[in-house]
Write a protein that holds these residues in place. Structure first.
Motif, PDB file in Angstrom:
ATOM      1  N   PHE A 136       3.160  -5.908  -0.240  1.00 42.81           N
ATOM      2  CA  PHE A 136       1.953  -6.696  -0.103  1.00 42.81           C
ATOM      3  C   PHE A 136       1.770  -7.508  -1.377  1.00 42.81           C
ATOM      4  O   PHE A 136       1.825  -6.969  -2.482  1.00 42.81           O
ATOM      5  N   LEU A 137       1.597  -8.824  -1.193  1.00 43.27           N
ATOM      6  CA  LEU A 137       1.600  -9.770  -2.307  1.00 43.27           C
ATOM      7  C   LEU A 137       0.394 -10.690  -2.283  1.00 43.27           C
ATOM      8  O   LEU A 137      -0.244 -10.866  -1.241  1.00 43.27           O
ATOM      9  N   SER A 138       0.134 -11.283  -3.427  1.00 44.04           N
ATOM     10  CA  SER A 138      -0.858 -12.348  -3.563  1.00 44.04           C
ATOM     11  C   SER A 138      -0.283 -13.352  -4.548  1.00 44.04           C
ATOM     12  O   SER A 138       0.187 -12.962  -5.619  1.00 44.04           O
ATOM     13  N   PRO A 139      -0.314 -14.646  -4.219  1.00 44.61           N
ATOM     14  CA  PRO A 139       0.225 -15.630  -5.157  1.00 44.61           C
ATOM     15  C   PRO A 139      -0.594 -15.729  -6.443  1.00 44.61           C
ATOM     16  O   PRO A 139      -0.117 -16.243  -7.441  1.00 44.61           O
ATOM     17  N   GLU A 140      -1.819 -15.206  -6.436  1.00 42.79           N
ATOM     18  CA  GLU A 140      -2.675 -15.253  -7.619  1.00 42.79           C
ATOM     19  C   GLU A 140      -2.489 -14.039  -8.526  1.00 42.79           C
ATOM     20  O   GLU A 140      -2.961 -14.035  -9.652  1.00 42.79           O
ATOM     21  N   CYS A 141      -1.832 -13.006  -8.045  1.00 45.02           N
ATOM     22  CA  CYS A 141      -1.686 -11.754  -8.790  1.00 45.02           C
ATOM     23  C   CYS A 141      -0.518 -11.868  -9.778  1.00 45.02           C
ATOM     24  O   CYS A 141       0.630 -12.065  -9.361  1.00 45.02           O
ATOM     25  N   PRO A 142      -0.777 -11.760 -11.080  1.00 43.04           N
ATOM     26  CA  PRO A 142       0.306 -11.870 -12.062  1.00 43.04           C
ATOM     27  C   PRO A 142       1.413 -10.837 -11.857  1.00 43.04           C
ATOM     28  O   PRO A 142       2.589 -11.151 -12.027  1.00 43.04           O
ATOM     29  N   HIS A 159      -4.236  -3.176   7.550  1.00 47.21           N
ATOM     30  CA  HIS A 159      -5.098  -2.052   7.939  1.00 47.21           C
ATOM     31  C   HIS A 159      -4.281  -0.925   8.577  1.00 47.21           C
ATOM     32  O   HIS A 159      -4.540   0.248   8.302  1.00 47.21           O
ATOM     33  N   TYR A 160      -3.332  -1.289   9.425  1.00 45.54           N
ATOM     34  CA  TYR A 160      -2.518  -0.273  10.099  1.00 45.54           C
ATOM     35  C   TYR A 160      -1.776   0.597   9.081  1.00 45.54           C
ATOM     36  O   TYR A 160      -1.707   1.819   9.221  1.00 45.54           O
ATOM     37  N   LEU A 161      -1.252  -0.027   8.043  1.00 44.68           N
ATOM     38  CA  LEU A 161      -0.500   0.718   7.031  1.00 44.68           C
ATOM     39  C   LEU A 161      -1.379   1.184   5.868  1.00 44.68           C
ATOM     40  O   LEU A 161      -0.886   1.825   4.943  1.00 44.68           O
ATOM     41  N   LYS A 162      -2.656   0.834   5.917  1.00 48.20           N
ATOM     42  CA  LYS A 162      -3.627   1.238   4.885  1.00 48.20           C
ATOM     43  C   LYS A 162      -3.222   0.755   3.485  1.00 48.20           C
ATOM     44  O   LYS A 162      -3.374   1.479   2.501  1.00 48.20           O
ATOM     45  N   ALA A 163      -2.715  -0.463   3.425  1.00 44.97           N
ATOM     46  CA  ALA A 163      -2.368  -1.067   2.135  1.00 44.97           C
ATOM     47  C   ALA A 163      -3.655  -1.481   1.438  1.00 44.97           C
ATOM     48  O   ALA A 163      -4.587  -1.976   2.071  1.00 44.97           O
ATOM     49  N   THR A 175      -3.489  -2.670  -2.257  1.00 47.19           N
ATOM     50  CA  THR A 175      -3.232  -3.301  -3.546  1.00 47.19           C
ATOM     51  C   THR A 175      -2.052  -4.262  -3.456  1.00 47.19           C
ATOM     52  O   THR A 175      -1.139  -4.048  -2.672  1.00 47.19           O
ATOM     53  N   THR A 176      -2.104  -5.318  -4.276  1.00 45.08           N
ATOM     54  CA  THR A 176      -0.922  -6.168  -4.438  1.00 45.08           C
ATOM     55  C   THR A 176      -0.472  -6.041  -5.889  1.00 45.08           C
ATOM     56  O   THR A 176      -1.322  -6.102  -6.784  1.00 45.08           O
ATOM     57  N   PRO A 177       0.798  -5.773  -6.136  1.00 39.45           N
ATOM     58  CA  PRO A 177       1.853  -5.449  -5.182  1.00 39.45           C
ATOM     59  C   PRO A 177       1.858  -3.961  -4.822  1.00 39.45           C
ATOM     60  O   PRO A 177       1.702  -3.106  -5.689  1.00 39.45           O
ATOM     61  N   GLU A 178       1.985  -3.687  -3.554  1.00 41.33           N
ATOM     62  CA  GLU A 178       2.152  -2.322  -3.042  1.00 41.33           C
ATOM     63  C   GLU A 178       3.346  -2.352  -2.105  1.00 41.33           C
ATOM     64  O   GLU A 178       3.425  -3.213  -1.235  1.00 41.33           O
ATOM     65  N   SER A 179       4.272  -1.427  -2.299  1.00 43.73           N
ATOM     66  CA  SER A 179       5.479  -1.417  -1.466  1.00 43.73           C
ATOM     67  C   SER A 179       5.448  -0.234  -0.509  1.00 43.73           C
ATOM     68  O   SER A 179       4.962   0.847  -0.855  1.00 43.73           O
ATOM     69  N   ILE A 180       5.961  -0.465   0.699  1.00 45.17           N
ATOM     70  CA  ILE A 180       6.060   0.581   1.710  1.00 45.17           C
ATOM     71  C   ILE A 180       7.466   0.506   2.304  1.00 45.17           C
ATOM     72  O   ILE A 180       7.856  -0.514   2.864  1.00 45.17           O
ATOM     73  N   LEU A 181       8.203   1.596   2.168  1.00 43.94           N
ATOM     74  CA  LEU A 181       9.560   1.715   2.703  1.00 43.94           C
ATOM     75  C   LEU A 181       9.475   2.401   4.062  1.00 43.94           C
ATOM     76  O   LEU A 181       8.857   3.463   4.181  1.00 43.94           O
ATOM     77  N   ILE A 182      10.074   1.790   5.079  1.00 45.59           N
ATOM     78  CA  ILE A 182      10.022   2.341   6.440  1.00 45.59           C
ATOM     79  C   ILE A 182      11.450   2.482   6.957  1.00 45.59           C
ATOM     80  O   ILE A 182      12.221   1.519   6.961  1.00 45.59           O
ATOM     81  N   SER A 183      11.786   3.696   7.400  1.00 42.51           N
ATOM     82  CA  SER A 183      13.125   3.953   7.936  1.00 42.51           C
ATOM     83  C   SER A 183      13.247   3.392   9.350  1.00 42.51           C
ATOM     84  O   SER A 183      12.241   3.029   9.975  1.00 42.51           O
ATOM     85  N   LYS A 184      14.463   3.346   9.870  1.00 42.53           N
ATOM     86  CA  LYS A 184      14.683   2.868  11.240  1.00 42.53           C
ATOM     87  C   LYS A 184      13.962   3.735  12.259  1.00 42.53           C
ATOM     88  O   LYS A 184      13.610   3.282  13.333  1.00 42.53           O
ATOM     89  N   LEU A 185      13.723   5.008  11.902  1.00 42.23           N
ATOM     90  CA  LEU A 185      13.022   5.920  12.807  1.00 42.23           C
ATOM     91  C   LEU A 185      11.504   5.777  12.723  1.00 42.23           C
ATOM     92  O   LEU A 185      10.778   6.413  13.461  1.00 42.23           O
ATOM     93  N   GLY A 186      11.036   4.959  11.778  1.00 44.33           N
ATOM     94  CA  GLY A 186       9.603   4.761  11.619  1.00 44.33           C
ATOM     95  C   GLY A 186       8.962   5.679  10.591  1.00 44.33           C
ATOM     96  O   GLY A 186       7.748   5.661  10.421  1.00 44.33           O
ATOM     97  N   ALA A 187       9.751   6.481   9.892  1.00 42.00           N
ATOM     98  CA  ALA A 187       9.215   7.333   8.834  1.00 42.00           C
ATOM     99  C   ALA A 187       8.909   6.482   7.603  1.00 42.00           C
ATOM    100  O   ALA A 187       9.578   5.479   7.350  1.00 42.00           O
ATOM    101  N   ILE A 188       7.911   6.889   6.865  1.00 42.47           N
ATOM    102  CA  ILE A 188       7.564   6.231   5.603  1.00 42.47           C
ATOM    103  C   ILE A 188       7.926   7.200   4.478  1.00 42.47           C
ATOM    104  O   ILE A 188       7.102   8.018   4.057  1.00 42.47           O
ATOM    105  N   PRO A 189       9.171   7.121   3.996  1.00 39.31           N
ATOM    106  CA  PRO A 189       9.598   8.048   2.951  1.00 39.31           C
ATOM    107  C   PRO A 189       9.068   7.714   1.562  1.00 39.31           C
ATOM    108  O   PRO A 189       9.096   8.552   0.669  1.00 39.31           O
TER     109      PRO A 189
END
Length: 181
Positions: free
Chosen positions: A45-51, A109-113, A115-129
């Protein structure tokens, strides 16, 4: 693949690929896109204004180049930025991965993000490791280490690709809060 469905503490958090593929996003050309279950993905999750976001583009570009089997998406939540602004951001910072706008913040909202930058890794099975910081370069708002000592996202990607559970599953992201615009 079994290890991505179960963690040492029980089950990992998961997403529904069906729900994800039903969320419409805009690319920086203004065309609609969806994220589908084709491979391991990273959403940042990004914002062009966020350093911090600007400073992390090179790290993310390097990760995308190093791990071509992983698809990285930069997600811009809300209505504050136009497709042209995102396109300009991509050109100025030489972003080498896909950038998408989450106008209605459905994905956010679905992923409850939060903050920018916030990273979420999602496997092919849909797990968030893994979710959280890209690395530990930023130690607080306006505070940065001289040397990065923990590469949380990169280590998690490598663990998932090697069918291991990441040593760190979550960190608290540091950066700009995602607003309601």
């Amino acid at each position: 693949m079994l290890l991505l469905a179960i963690s040492v503490n029980g089950q990992l958090k998961t997403i529904s690929w069906k729900k994800m593929s039903g969320i419409t996003l805009l690319n920086n050309a203004g065309k609609t896109e969806t994220i589908s279950q084709t491979r391991v993905i990273v959403l940042v999750f990004l914002s062009p204004e966020c350093p911090l976001c600007r400073n992390y583009i090179q790290v993310l570009n390097t990760l995308q180049k190093k791990h071509t089997e992983v698809q990285i998406f930069g997600i811009f939540p809300g209505t504050a930025y136009t497709a042209k602004q995102i396109n300009d951001f991509q050109k100025e910072y030489k972003v080498s991965f896909n950038l998408l706008i989450d106008r209605k913040k459905e994905l956010t909202h679905y992923l409850k993000a939060t903050t920018t930058p916030e990273s979420i890794l999602i496997s092919k099975l849909g797990a968030i490791p893994y979710r959280g910081l890209i690395d530990n370069w930023a130690s607080g708002l306006g505070q940065k280490r001289k040397v990065t000592t923990e590469k949380f996202l990169e280590n998690a990607i490598e663990d998932v690709l090697n069918q291991r559970i990441p040593a760190t599953s979550q960190t608290k992201p540091i950066g700009c809060l995602i607003n309601d615009i």
